[in-house]
Write an enzyme that holds these catalytic residues in place. Structure first.
Site, PDB file in Angstrom:
ATOM      1  N   LYS A  27      -4.268   3.450   2.608  1.00  0.00           N
ATOM      2  CA  LYS A  27      -5.332   2.595   2.082  1.00  0.00           C
ATOM      3  C   LYS A  27      -6.476   3.431   1.525  1.00  0.00           C
ATOM      4  O   LYS A  27      -7.064   3.102   0.491  1.00  0.00           O
ATOM      5  CB  LYS A  27      -5.820   1.652   3.181  1.00  0.00           C
ATOM      6  CG  LYS A  27      -4.740   0.634   3.582  1.00  0.00           C
ATOM      7  CD  LYS A  27      -5.084  -0.059   4.877  1.00  0.00           C
ATOM      8  CE  LYS A  27      -4.024  -1.076   5.285  1.00  0.00           C
ATOM      9  NZ  LYS A  27      -4.200  -1.502   6.699  1.00  0.00           N
ATOM     10  N   VAL A  86      -5.310  -3.330   0.513  1.00  0.00           N
ATOM     11  CA  VAL A  86      -6.319  -2.718   1.393  1.00  0.00           C
ATOM     12  C   VAL A  86      -7.179  -3.819   2.000  1.00  0.00           C
ATOM     13  O   VAL A  86      -7.667  -4.692   1.289  1.00  0.00           O
ATOM     14  CB  VAL A  86      -7.241  -1.762   0.602  1.00  0.00           C
ATOM     15  CG1 VAL A  86      -8.278  -1.138   1.541  1.00  0.00           C
ATOM     16  CG2 VAL A  86      -6.449  -0.671  -0.090  1.00  0.00           C
ATOM     17  N   LYS A  95       0.820  -1.222   0.000  1.00  0.00           N
ATOM     18  CA  LYS A  95       0.000   0.000   0.000  1.00  0.00           C
ATOM     19  C   LYS A  95       0.847   1.262   0.000  1.00  0.00           C
ATOM     20  O   LYS A  95       0.479   2.268  -0.599  1.00  0.00           O
ATOM     21  CB  LYS A  95      -0.952   0.005   1.185  1.00  0.00           C
ATOM     22  CG  LYS A  95      -0.234  -0.097   2.506  1.00  0.00           C
ATOM     23  CD  LYS A  95      -1.171  -0.387   3.651  1.00  0.00           C
ATOM     24  CE  LYS A  95      -0.381  -0.749   4.902  1.00  0.00           C
ATOM     25  NZ  LYS A  95       0.317  -2.041   4.795  1.00  0.00           N
TER      26      LYS A  95
END
Lengths: 432, 432
Positions: B206, B133, B106
């Protein structure tokens, strides 16, 4: 941007109207995402003159299925007419003419899934059906693709909005089943003939579809055990709440070494389980996999736009596959042939409500019967007196269904047991 | 069944070990689903001698990235090493050699997403990132594909397990932040340096990824406003509970006519909102679309096997694309360039806790300040006396952040206001 992709719509009812609306509202962004616009070329309806829920150019409407099925410029057929008669025929014809099909038709898939998927495979086309379970909730694609690395342990779903609405109302307003059902029919939340919902048939069809994907083996509607919610009373809802449970109409699909069990019935679910908080018309599907652990997918399980959301997602998928010449990309995954477990072999805990004579020794004789059949009791609560009778609420330990049924048979023969008033399974705890 | 598809693994830490385990455990079923088996051909590690969390054939290990990046027999590279340095370089090199990449990174995507997606597009390969995520929760694919027909209104997520664990513990056990954090570090639920979690940085990365997909415009990590949870007290949790709210670290992404807002901060969430019941290390992403309505995706947001579940799903997707020669099938969808709304322009409700002098007229002067800045008060509760001081808890109506900040500035200058002890946003109610 290249030319548009044509769609033929079979049906313009609740879901069909939603599809038309979404493509109107969000058509530009959808075209950006796909690199080409989607265009509804023809719509099959029964009555050309009927008033529609959505404004459509009357020249799109046709009462002749061949106007869609025989049009070589239509590569995607969207079946939102329902039923298992004409819909099945049209889909098979669409396949045989090389067309891809998107459908929301759970009845059809739960009965004729194998025939339809086989036909799609023969012709190398897509049969997409995200909308058939959980309305707009993405569950088919996640289960079939994102979670494909998992061995699925169980799927537990609240997959019927009408019954969830009724149980939620009964629970919140302490009103009895018949009363709430009547209101739900009046408000249009339940069909005038509510049997398919309240008897669990609708949920059973959806569970057949989910179980087939989860366990890679074909489960059809008749394989699914089902019980409805019509015998649930407010008393049971209250007793369950006191014990820390909500009563939900649950669909369950599990696999163990004896085979697959798929069943739909009301069940007590612990209040701290994510499914217990799923209220009103909302649906949720709880999936447990060996790698991912516990996941849940929540949303509106029915309705025009939510269901059409799933249909449009599938149309876009079919369109991408056409553009990339990969129609039929993800075919049926029922490559195993696993046995269905008989209900007698399923194992769970039970909530029982008995009406018994209030006399010393009665509890001992009841406990003796359970002991004989190896049914362990986790709790026994004497709830209230009913004249000379007493109401007992029991929760068992995990037990084989056959043993429980045998014990209940023996109990029914005991003169001190006046009524076995309620039998409900307890789910959502430990399964092993 | 055709020949196997080779995978090169960059990293063998928590997630990498999980990938090895899943392919070992479920390899047969995975091969059935794909029509060909997956095979880990090489694994890049820093130290060849280090003890591993999972047993692997030592001959698979290499310390030389070229052993993977330069092997023409490896079409899928799985980047699970983390960081934004070498990982970025290796991914770009993999693309330039025609390899597809699956990543859980991420940090990298939230900073260098555009560069990476552009590079993947140039080389016509896949960059798949479901694991970046929500760990094992399917959310990227559902948002990008199943819900693609929707105009997304908002995404609200509990996307950091560590902070959710801490807030859950504080709430249940009435223990203060520092105390619970210390325990979480000892138990391994929080990193020894917990800043990235508790300051909201991890959640912000995220949310940048989710917002980019939801609104088809590139949002990067620096675009995301963030506040952490270190100033939350048990008092605030208790007051919130009395008022019918849970305190959660929320990620929010919304679009309106002024642009996109993406923010991460603690917030009061109504107890009847599905996110309020998401406890412990669990994550959930609540998505609202114009067609689908409200949906939620729930599960374990971290951990070896859950995250690896998402990675393996993506590997299978990449393998299918290779088999069908459609790598790069679903590319980046950030085709808009929408403005980011300044925080001052965001509109929400606020929970405020003030310490004020307990004297007649004080409330009137405070109310006057709020009135001047057009901040409406929905409720004002005097919670308790602290000697000569009183503690006030207020909830505002919906107000523009700039007005609230102006009012707070003026309040801070009032001699009767001793402390603005807590400022939290209230989310999850009506947004319009």
């Amino acid at each position: 941007m290249s030319g548009s992709i044509n769609i033929g719509l079979l049906g313009l009812g609740t879901v069909g109207s939603g599809v038309v609306r979404i493509l109107e509202q969000n058509g530009t962004a959808i075209a950006q995402k796909l690199g080409q616009p989607l265009r509804i070329k023809r719509i099959l309806v029964r009555d050309l003159k009927r008033h529609r829920q959505v404004a459509v150019d009357p020249s799109l409407l046709t009462a002749d299925p061949e106007a869609i099925l025989d049009d070589p410029e239509i590569p995607i057929v969207v079946e939102v007419m329902g039923g298992t008669g004409a819909a099945r025929e049209y889909i098979l014809q669409a396949f045989s003419r090389g067309k891809n099909v998107v459908t929301a038709n759970k009845d059809l898939l739960a009965l004729y899934g194998k025939e339809l998927f086989d036909a799609a495979a023969v012709h190398g086309v897509d049969l997409l059906f995200e909308a058939s379970v959980g309305g707009g909730i993405p569950i088919i694609h996640p289960l079939k693709e994102c979670l494909a690395g998992n061995r699925i342990r169980q799927v537990m779903g609240i997959v019927n909005g009408t019954t969830n609405y009724i149980l939620t109302k009964m629970s919140r307003e302490k009103r009895d089943f018949a009363n709430v059902l009547h209101e739900a029919i009046t408000l249009g939340y339940a069909e005038a003939d509510p049997a398919a919902d309240i008897e669990g048939d609708d949920a059973a069809r959806k569970m057949a579809i989910l179980a087939s994907i989860a366990f890679s083996t074909r489960i059809t509607y008749p394989d699914v055990y089902r019980e409805g919610i019509s015998r649930i009373t407010v008393d049971d809802i209250n007793y369950a709440a006191d014990l820390g449970y909500a009563i939900k109409l649950l669909g369950l699909a599990r696999e163990d070494s004896e085979g697959i069990e798929v069943r739909v019935h009301p069940a007590l679910v612990p209040l701290n389980h994510p499914l217990a908080a799923v209220s009103d018309v909302f649906n949720a599907i709880f999936v447990e996999g060996d790698a991912v652990g516990e996941t849940m997918f929540y949303g509106r399980g029915a309705g025009s736009l939510p269901t059409a959301s799933a249909v449009v997602g599938d149309i876009m998928e079919a369109a991408r596959n056409i553009a990339h010449r990969t129609s039929g990309r993800i075919a049926c995954t029922c490559f195993y042939d696993k046995p269905i477990k008989p209900m007698g072999a399923t194992i769970t805990r039970y909530y029982l409500r008995l009406i018994v004579v209030d006399r010393p020794g009665v509890l001992a004789s009841i406990a003796g019967v359970f002991g004989d059949r190896e049914v362990g009791l986790a709790s026994v609560i004497q709830e209230r007196m009913l004249g000379e009778l007493a109401e007992l609420v029991l929760i068992t330990h995990r037990v084989r269904e056959q043993n429980l049924q045998d014990a209940l048979q023996m109990l029914a023969d005991l003169p001190v047991v006046k009524e076995i008033a309620c039998i409900l399974r307890v789910e959502g705890g430990e399964t092993r």
